[in-house]
Design an enzyme around this catalytic site. Structure first.
Site, PDB file in Angstrom:
ATOM      1  N   ARG A   1       1.168  -8.713   9.105  1.00 17.19           N
ATOM      2  CA  ARG A   1       0.421  -7.563   9.619  1.00 17.19           C
ATOM      3  C   ARG A   1       0.099  -7.740  11.094  1.00 17.19           C
ATOM      4  O   ARG A   1      -0.236  -8.841  11.528  1.00 17.19           O
ATOM      5  CB  ARG A   1      -0.885  -7.380   8.848  1.00 17.19           C
ATOM      6  CG  ARG A   1      -1.011  -5.994   8.256  1.00 17.19           C
ATOM      7  CD  ARG A   1      -2.263  -5.833   7.460  1.00 17.19           C
ATOM      8  NE  ARG A   1      -2.007  -5.866   6.023  1.00 17.19           N
ATOM      9  CZ  ARG A   1      -2.897  -5.500   5.109  1.00 17.19           C
ATOM     10  NH1 ARG A   1      -4.077  -5.070   5.479  1.00 17.19           N
ATOM     11  NH2 ARG A   1      -2.611  -5.548   3.830  1.00 17.19           N
TER      12      ARG A   1
ATOM     13  N   SER B   1      -1.421  -1.110   4.560  1.00 17.74           N
ATOM     14  CA  SER B   1      -2.400  -0.740   3.518  1.00 17.74           C
ATOM     15  C   SER B   1      -3.488   0.176   4.058  1.00 17.74           C
ATOM     16  O   SER B   1      -3.211   1.281   4.497  1.00 17.74           O
ATOM     17  CB  SER B   1      -2.978  -1.998   2.894  1.00 17.74           C
ATOM     18  OG  SER B   1      -3.729  -1.671   1.754  1.00 17.74           O
ATOM     19  N   HIS B   2      -4.755  -0.289   4.078  1.00 16.95           N
ATOM     20  CA  HIS B   2      -5.872   0.568   4.488  1.00 16.95           C
ATOM     21  C   HIS B   2      -6.269   0.356   5.943  1.00 16.95           C
ATOM     22  O   HIS B   2      -7.250   0.931   6.397  1.00 16.95           O
ATOM     23  CB  HIS B   2      -7.072   0.283   3.587  1.00 16.95           C
ATOM     24  CG  HIS B   2      -7.472  -1.155   3.626  1.00 16.95           C
ATOM     25  ND1 HIS B   2      -6.974  -2.073   2.744  1.00 16.95           N
ATOM     26  CD2 HIS B   2      -8.254  -1.833   4.478  1.00 16.95           C
ATOM     27  CE1 HIS B   2      -7.470  -3.263   3.047  1.00 16.95           C
ATOM     28  NE2 HIS B   2      -8.238  -3.152   4.093  1.00 16.95           N
TER      29      HIS B   2
ATOM     30  N   LYS C   1       5.116  -6.057   3.343  1.00 15.60           N
ATOM     31  CA  LYS C   1       4.867  -6.793   2.100  1.00 15.60           C
ATOM     32  C   LYS C   1       6.234  -7.053   1.492  1.00 15.60           C
ATOM     33  O   LYS C   1       7.030  -6.115   1.345  1.00 15.60           O
ATOM     34  CB  LYS C   1       4.019  -5.952   1.143  1.00 15.60           C
ATOM     35  CG  LYS C   1       2.608  -5.675   1.641  1.00 15.60           C
ATOM     36  CD  LYS C   1       1.811  -4.854   0.621  1.00 15.60           C
ATOM     37  CE  LYS C   1       0.394  -4.607   1.123  1.00 15.60           C
ATOM     38  NZ  LYS C   1      -0.396  -3.780   0.174  1.00 15.60           N
TER      39      LYS C   1
ATOM     40  N   ASP D   1      -6.120   4.443  -1.500  1.00 17.28           N
ATOM     41  CA  ASP D   1      -6.005   3.830  -0.173  1.00 17.28           C
ATOM     42  C   ASP D   1      -4.655   4.191   0.447  1.00 17.28           C
ATOM     43  O   ASP D   1      -3.827   4.871  -0.179  1.00 17.28           O
ATOM     44  CB  ASP D   1      -6.251   2.317  -0.229  1.00 17.28           C
ATOM     45  CG  ASP D   1      -5.043   1.539  -0.681  1.00 17.28           C
ATOM     46  OD1 ASP D   1      -4.206   2.111  -1.412  1.00 17.28           O
ATOM     47  OD2 ASP D   1      -4.916   0.364  -0.306  1.00 17.28           O
TER      48      ASP D   1
ATOM     49  N   ASP E   1      -1.758   2.924   1.098  1.00 10.65           N
ATOM     50  CA  ASP E   1      -0.429   2.672   0.519  1.00 10.65           C
ATOM     51  C   ASP E   1      -0.406   2.792  -0.990  1.00 10.65           C
ATOM     52  O   ASP E   1       0.597   2.498  -1.630  1.00 10.65           O
ATOM     53  CB  ASP E   1       0.130   1.324   0.985  1.00 10.65           C
ATOM     54  CG  ASP E   1      -0.667   0.147   0.446  1.00 10.65           C
ATOM     55  OD1 ASP E   1      -1.874   0.325   0.172  1.00 10.65           O
ATOM     56  OD2 ASP E   1      -0.084  -0.942   0.303  1.00 10.65           O
TER      57      ASP E   1
ATOM     58  N   ASP F   1      -2.219   1.374  -3.667  1.00  9.16           N
ATOM     59  CA  ASP F   1      -2.401   0.366  -4.707  1.00  9.16           C
ATOM     60  C   ASP F   1      -3.872   0.189  -5.114  1.00  9.16           C
ATOM     61  O   ASP F   1      -4.193  -0.630  -5.955  1.00  9.16           O
ATOM     62  CB  ASP F   1      -1.769  -0.990  -4.331  1.00  9.16           C
ATOM     63  CG  ASP F   1      -2.199  -1.476  -2.968  1.00  9.16           C
ATOM     64  OD1 ASP F   1      -3.181  -0.946  -2.422  1.00  9.16           O
ATOM     65  OD2 ASP F   1      -1.543  -2.399  -2.445  1.00  9.16           O
ATOM     66  N   ARG F   2      -4.763   0.971  -4.494  1.00  9.95           N
ATOM     67  CA  ARG F   2      -6.173   0.840  -4.845  1.00  9.95           C
ATOM     68  C   ARG F   2      -6.765   2.220  -5.095  1.00  9.95           C
ATOM     69  O   ARG F   2      -6.582   3.124  -4.276  1.00  9.95           O
ATOM     70  CB  ARG F   2      -6.926   0.166  -3.704  1.00  9.95           C
ATOM     71  CG  ARG F   2      -8.294  -0.346  -4.079  1.00  9.95           C
ATOM     72  CD  ARG F   2      -8.801  -1.302  -3.002  1.00  9.95           C
ATOM     73  NE  ARG F   2      -9.510  -0.576  -1.959  1.00  9.95           N
ATOM     74  CZ  ARG F   2     -10.803  -0.249  -2.042  1.00  9.95           C
ATOM     75  NH1 ARG F   2     -11.505  -0.591  -3.097  1.00  9.95           N
ATOM     76  NH2 ARG F   2     -11.384   0.406  -1.074  1.00  9.95           N
TER      77      ARG F   2
ATOM     78  N   HIS G   1      -8.083  -2.808  -7.918  1.00  2.06           N
ATOM     79  CA  HIS G   1      -6.638  -2.867  -8.206  1.00  2.06           C
ATOM     80  C   HIS G   1      -6.478  -3.076  -9.712  1.00  2.06           C
ATOM     81  O   HIS G   1      -7.094  -3.967 -10.277  1.00  2.06           O
ATOM     82  CB  HIS G   1      -5.988  -4.054  -7.492  1.00  2.06           C
ATOM     83  CG  HIS G   1      -5.901  -3.905  -6.012  1.00  2.06           C
ATOM     84  ND1 HIS G   1      -4.729  -3.594  -5.362  1.00  2.06           N
ATOM     85  CD2 HIS G   1      -6.835  -4.029  -5.048  1.00  2.06           C
ATOM     86  CE1 HIS G   1      -4.946  -3.533  -4.060  1.00  2.06           C
ATOM     87  NE2 HIS G   1      -6.223  -3.796  -3.834  1.00  2.06           N
TER      88      HIS G   1
HETATM   89 ZN   LIG Z   1      -3.344  -0.978  -0.349  1.00  2.02          ZN
END
Ligand SMILES: [Zn+2]
Length: 455
Positions: free
Chosen positions: A13, A100-101, A110, A236, A238, A240-241, A323
């Site tokens: 990142r 992500s967020h 990832k 979020d 991407d 996943d949450r 998650h």
């Molecule tokens: Zn995420």
């Protein structure tokens, strides 16, 4: 110069244009091909909605092709969709371009391989050294394909797994992030009556930061109340949450969502394993045991939970952070699927979500308090505390920091992987025990930080 800091515990990142450029992305692609010794292997590449994701994905792919990998591009998707498709199509692995967020100027990668996620201790160091040295293996150029069906195949797959017993109304806020690609369509395909806001993909995240929270979900909470919806949910950046809002417009902590899912999955899969992590509420383990399931404890962190899901053949997994992991999705976490599943469970229950939550005791908790401690000493502090608690006869668990459990509650002390901090989490059966445990744990921790610093 390539900044080593972009190679983190679980992913890569950085800020686009500063430490994450097209050139760096190309080198990462090339290094990944060398690391995998990849001629003849096919990797999927997907990306989130960020403005920099397109250029970074193209450069990454160019590097991968130069290194001999075959690449199958699936375009803008959620992170869970990328993992799903990698396994579903039987490919060697996949790379998701996402931060992500994080705020819009950030981006990253990832990387998932059949053998597991690339993370520190599992390939990240080798990948970093290859990127920096530039000593790549010679290879003949791989081939690029475009797969236009991934989103459709995923939508059909998940919608087929959802079976509603009555009409369910849901307010969804994908926050202009990756879930906008699937919202509202995948909800409609599952038979849910959905009203969606901020569902146009937009990498500048104009409505609010791509992280669902009490602040960012204000509109969802209002709309749920006004529209008398069964629940609301925010995703979020991407996908996943997931964070939920009940029918009264109140934020729902992750624990009642987890226990709702545990009851559902253990009813259909008698005696099955459920993975949870060390910071999960006591309520989680109690629910798994009460439902006759097999509780499997994991370290905190995506990589560890996915590994445990596979090792133990678990049906479900969950983290305090929101998650949730499903065997049906090859053991990966997926925010959209979590929301669909919650809708299905509610369609079969008499009670409303608010009633289910209010009927469940909630153990008082101090979620996560940070204490400053230098990177050089933070692990020493936790190690020594852990030995002292053990020697003093406390029930200790050391798979992730040190967790001390008593009859009336527990506390967990962990060093942060990325910052000069030690974190304390406490949970107890009542407020009085919580304060007592907090005082004891905090006292011991501060004393030890001072002692180690003074040496
Ligand atoms: Zn995420």
């Amino acid at each position: 110069m390539i900044s080593e800091n972009i190679f983190r515990a679980y992913d890569i990142r950085g800020v686009y244009g500063r430490d994450l450029t097209e050139d760096v992305a190309r080198r990462i692609g090339r290094a990944l091909a060398s690391y995998m010794d990849g001629e003849g292997e096919t990797m999927l590449v997907g990306m989130d909605v960020r403005h920099s994701s397109g250029p970074l994905a193209s450069s990454l792919i160019e590097g991968m092709l130069m290194g001999g990998l075959d690449v199958e591009e699936i375009g803008t998707v959620t992170t869970p969709l990328l993992y799903f498709a990698s396994v579903h199509y039987g490919r060697t692995g996949g790379v998701m371009v996402t931060a992500s967020h994080n705020p819009p100027e950030w981006n990253g990668f990832k990387i998932w391989l059949k053998s597991g996620f690339i993370s520190m201790g599992r390939g990240m160091e080798e990948l970093r050294d290859l990127v920096i040295s530039g000593e790549f293996r010679a290879a003949s150029r791989g081939e690029l394909r475009r797969n236009p069906n991934a989103i459709r195949d995923y939508e059909k797959y998940v919608a087929d797994k959802i079976d509603l017993q009555r009409e369910v109304r849901v307010v969804v806020d994908p926050g202009n992030g990756s879930c906008s690609i699937l919202t509202p369509r995948v909800f409609e395909a599952s038979g849910i009556r959905v009203s969606a806001i901020n569902s146009e993909p937009d990498g500048s995240f104009p409505a609010h930061p791509p992280e669902p929270s009490e602040e960012t979900l204000g509109d969802v909470r209002r709309l749920v109340r006004r529209g008398k919806a069964d629940f609301g949910v925010g995703f979020d950046g991407d996908g996943d949450r997931a964070v939920f809002v009940d029918d009264k417009g109140r934020m729902v902590p992750s624990t009642p969502i987890f226990t709702l899912l545990i009851e559902e999955y253990l009813e259909k899969n008698r005696g099955a394993a459920v993975v949870y992590e060390v910071s999960c509420s006591m309520m989680v383990e109690e629910t798994i045991r009460r439902q006759g399931g097999r509780p499997v404890l994991s370290r905190v962190g995506h990589t560890y939970i996915v590994d445990k899901m596979h090792e133990e053949g678990a049906v479900l997994g969950g983290e305090t952070s929101g998650h949730f992991y499903f065997a049906e999705l090859y053991g990966f976490d997926d925010a959209i699927f979590t929301a669909l599943k919650v809708a299905e469970v509610l369609s079969r229950r008499e009670e409303k979500l608010s009633e289910i939550i209010d009927s469940q005791p909630m153990y008082p908790r101090i979620p996560e308090r940070n204490y400053e401690c230098a990177d050089e000493t933070k692990f020493i502090v936790v190690d020594e505390l852990s030995k002292e608690f053990e020697e003093a006869g406390y029930e200790t668990l050391t798979i992730d920091g040190v967790k001390v459990t008593g009859d009336d509650g527990w506390f967990l002390i962990r060093a942060s992987n990325t910052q000069p901090l030690i974190r304390l989490t406490v949970e107890a059966r009542d407020e009085e025990s919580l304060r007592r445990l907090e005082k004891f744990a905090e006292g011991k921790l501060l004393e030890k930080i001072r002692e180690v610093k003074g040496r």
